[in-house]
Design a protein around this motif. Sequence first.
Motif, PDB file in Angstrom:
ATOM      1  N   PRO A  97     130.553  74.342 113.773  1.00 45.89           N
ATOM      2  CA  PRO A  97     129.387  74.548 112.901  1.00 45.89           C
ATOM      3  C   PRO A  97     128.134  73.907 113.494  1.00 45.89           C
ATOM      4  O   PRO A  97     128.213  73.017 114.345  1.00 45.89           O
ATOM      5  N   ASP A  98     126.982  74.356 113.045  1.00 41.80           N
ATOM      6  CA  ASP A  98     125.704  73.747 113.414  1.00 41.80           C
ATOM      7  C   ASP A  98     125.075  73.119 112.172  1.00 41.80           C
ATOM      8  O   ASP A  98     125.495  73.376 111.047  1.00 41.80           O
ATOM      9  N   PHE A  99     124.042  72.293 112.396  1.00 44.74           N
ATOM     10  CA  PHE A  99     123.228  71.721 111.318  1.00 44.74           C
ATOM     11  C   PHE A  99     124.052  70.846 110.370  1.00 44.74           C
ATOM     12  O   PHE A  99     124.014  70.999 109.147  1.00 44.74           O
ATOM     13  N   SER A 132     127.266  64.789 116.091  1.00 46.69           N
ATOM     14  CA  SER A 132     126.725  65.932 116.820  1.00 46.69           C
ATOM     15  C   SER A 132     126.194  66.984 115.857  1.00 46.69           C
ATOM     16  O   SER A 132     126.466  66.948 114.653  1.00 46.69           O
ATOM     17  N   ASP A 133     125.417  67.917 116.408  1.00 42.84           N
ATOM     18  CA  ASP A 133     124.883  69.065 115.658  1.00 42.84           C
ATOM     19  C   ASP A 133     123.945  68.642 114.534  1.00 42.84           C
ATOM     20  O   ASP A 133     123.808  69.333 113.520  1.00 42.84           O
ATOM     21  N   PHE A 156     122.005  56.098 120.737  1.00 42.70           N
ATOM     22  CA  PHE A 156     121.565  56.872 121.897  1.00 42.70           C
ATOM     23  C   PHE A 156     121.513  58.336 121.478  1.00 42.70           C
ATOM     24  O   PHE A 156     122.498  58.877 120.986  1.00 42.70           O
ATOM     25  N   ARG A 157     120.347  58.959 121.658  1.00 40.36           N
ATOM     26  CA  ARG A 157     120.150  60.329 121.192  1.00 40.36           C
ATOM     27  C   ARG A 157     119.948  61.259 122.382  1.00 40.36           C
ATOM     28  O   ARG A 157     119.273  60.922 123.344  1.00 40.36           O
ATOM     29  N   GLN A 158     120.535  62.460 122.288  1.00 41.67           N
ATOM     30  CA  GLN A 158     120.322  63.490 123.301  1.00 41.67           C
ATOM     31  C   GLN A 158     120.349  64.859 122.641  1.00 41.67           C
ATOM     32  O   GLN A 158     120.934  65.041 121.564  1.00 41.67           O
ATOM     33  N   VAL A 159     119.690  65.815 123.276  1.00 40.03           N
ATOM     34  CA  VAL A 159     119.697  67.185 122.757  1.00 40.03           C
ATOM     35  C   VAL A 159     121.101  67.749 122.880  1.00 40.03           C
ATOM     36  O   VAL A 159     121.766  67.606 123.908  1.00 40.03           O
ATOM     37  N   ASP A 160     121.556  68.400 121.816  1.00 38.61           N
ATOM     38  CA  ASP A 160     122.915  68.936 121.774  1.00 38.61           C
ATOM     39  C   ASP A 160     122.909  70.452 121.992  1.00 38.61           C
ATOM     40  O   ASP A 160     123.494  70.954 122.938  1.00 38.61           O
ATOM     41  N   ARG A 161     122.222  71.195 121.111  1.00 37.56           N
ATOM     42  CA  ARG A 161     122.241  72.662 121.170  1.00 37.56           C
ATOM     43  C   ARG A 161     120.842  73.223 120.912  1.00 37.56           C
ATOM     44  O   ARG A 161     119.991  72.563 120.312  1.00 37.56           O
ATOM     45  N   LEU A 334     120.806  67.688 117.723  1.00 41.48           N
ATOM     46  CA  LEU A 334     120.936  66.473 118.517  1.00 41.48           C
ATOM     47  C   LEU A 334     122.328  65.877 118.375  1.00 41.48           C
ATOM     48  O   LEU A 334     123.069  66.188 117.441  1.00 41.48           O
ATOM     49  N   ARG A 335     122.626  65.008 119.302  1.00 41.05           N
ATOM     50  CA  ARG A 335     123.841  64.196 119.237  1.00 41.05           C
ATOM     51  C   ARG A 335     123.399  62.736 119.260  1.00 41.05           C
ATOM     52  O   ARG A 335     122.686  62.321 120.180  1.00 41.05           O
ATOM     53  N   VAL A 336     123.793  61.986 118.247  1.00 46.23           N
ATOM     54  CA  VAL A 336     123.426  60.573 118.138  1.00 46.23           C
ATOM     55  C   VAL A 336     124.704  59.752 118.230  1.00 46.23           C
ATOM     56  O   VAL A 336     125.640  59.961 117.448  1.00 46.23           O
ATOM     57  N   GLU A 337     124.731  58.825 119.187  1.00 44.73           N
ATOM     58  CA  GLU A 337     125.945  58.058 119.463  1.00 44.73           C
ATOM     59  C   GLU A 337     125.653  56.566 119.430  1.00 44.73           C
ATOM     60  O   GLU A 337     124.521  56.135 119.653  1.00 44.73           O
ATOM     61  N   GLY A 338     126.684  55.793 119.181  1.00 44.76           N
ATOM     62  CA  GLY A 338     126.556  54.342 119.235  1.00 44.76           C
ATOM     63  C   GLY A 338     127.922  53.685 119.260  1.00 44.76           C
ATOM     64  O   GLY A 338     128.886  54.220 118.704  1.00 44.76           O
ATOM     65  N   TRP A 339     127.996  52.538 119.926  1.00 51.44           N
ATOM     66  CA  TRP A 339     129.242  51.778 120.004  1.00 51.44           C
ATOM     67  C   TRP A 339     129.178  50.584 119.069  1.00 51.44           C
ATOM     68  O   TRP A 339     128.128  49.963 118.902  1.00 51.44           O
ATOM     69  N   ARG A 340     130.309  50.273 118.510  1.00 54.74           N
ATOM     70  CA  ARG A 340     130.402  49.082 117.673  1.00 54.74           C
ATOM     71  C   ARG A 340     130.054  47.852 118.516  1.00 54.74           C
ATOM     72  O   ARG A 340     130.304  47.815 119.727  1.00 54.74           O
TER      73      ARG A 340
END
Length: 388
Positions: A97-99, A132-133, A156-161, A334-340
């Motif tokens: 899915p998106d969004f 993601s998405d 950390f953010r990056q463009v996903d789709r 976008l995809r937003v990631e982070g580590w504990r």
Amino acid sequence: MTAPEVTVIRDPARLPTLDGEWDDLLARSASDTVFLTWDWLRTWYEVYGAEVEPCVVLVRENGRLVAAAPLKIEARRLYGLRVRQLEFIGTGRAVCPDFLDLVIEAGREAELARVLLGALRSEPGWDRIALSDLPASSPVREPLEAAMTAARLRPFRQVDRTCPYLTLPGTWAELEQRLTHNFRRNHRKKRRRLGAALVHWDAGQSVRDALATLATLHQGRMETSGRGGNFRKPDYLAFHQRFAERAAQRGWLYLAFLHKDGRAIAGRYGFVYRGTYYAYQSGFDPTAGDDSPGEVLLGMVIEDLIGRGVREFNFLRGPQPHKFHWADRSRETLRVEGWRHTALGPPLAGLDRLAAIGRRVRRRWAGMTRAPRPASECVALVARHATA
């Protein structure tokens, strides 16, 4: 003011109790898409949930749901490590899915994103968050990243789709005037030459039979082009059989076919939700490919949706060239990631950034080595987007 009541659901048996209040909150949020409805989320969990653990955060005020995080925990292998990752329910399988988003009462994103992230920070059993998405335009994004920073998750953010879409005018004639001259002329010629009829699924027919026809058309097209096609996967088919039936009951299902000589030669499967058509899946008979049945059906579906008062045709993920013959805009997810925050968190976050750089380099290299579009097509597309 009464302090909000926060609940975290880790037991799958408690998920069915959310039916009703979830969609009520979704309608009051800025994140209202078909892929965040409770019907979509619960169908995903029914089909794929055995391999994951729910981690759904709910925030209520005086018994009323005001914010929710539809998340799951899934084991992943990253950098040679076994990582328990927080993700949106719906990601990580062929369903795609998106969004996706946190679901928060509109206007309260900054306040309630902090509450959701605070609850997640206190929950044991996860190492990394990877959402993601997420729409780039979401009012949740900035508060989410700020809350992640406050929780020492190093976002950390990056463009996903890239998701092209078409804003639909009031009439088909208006839309035709927005198309390039050559494409408009060729599309009309293909329609006349093919001489096929648009046929809709309706409430008197079996959803599963109609979906089976669509799946056959999709698989035929994909296998002829050397790709497998997702409908060959039993769990993917099971998901869509269940969700399509639920969408039909809600009035969201849109299944349309192109019929010629008494048989379907092309099909489109999607959902009309809150004035937007989400173009989820399609297929055509490869033996009819010379007559462009996929393109003809797409144009006829767009014309039909305009007649129904639909305001937007969303092509969903993928910037394929054929979409931009019609689409006049696109949105990014976008995809937003982070580590504990642990001893390994900072070096692993650094590896994430290096991996993202590698992906960008590979995409650029693939773009440089791909055959270029004809100059006339590039000029036409640039002109359309400049005036959009």
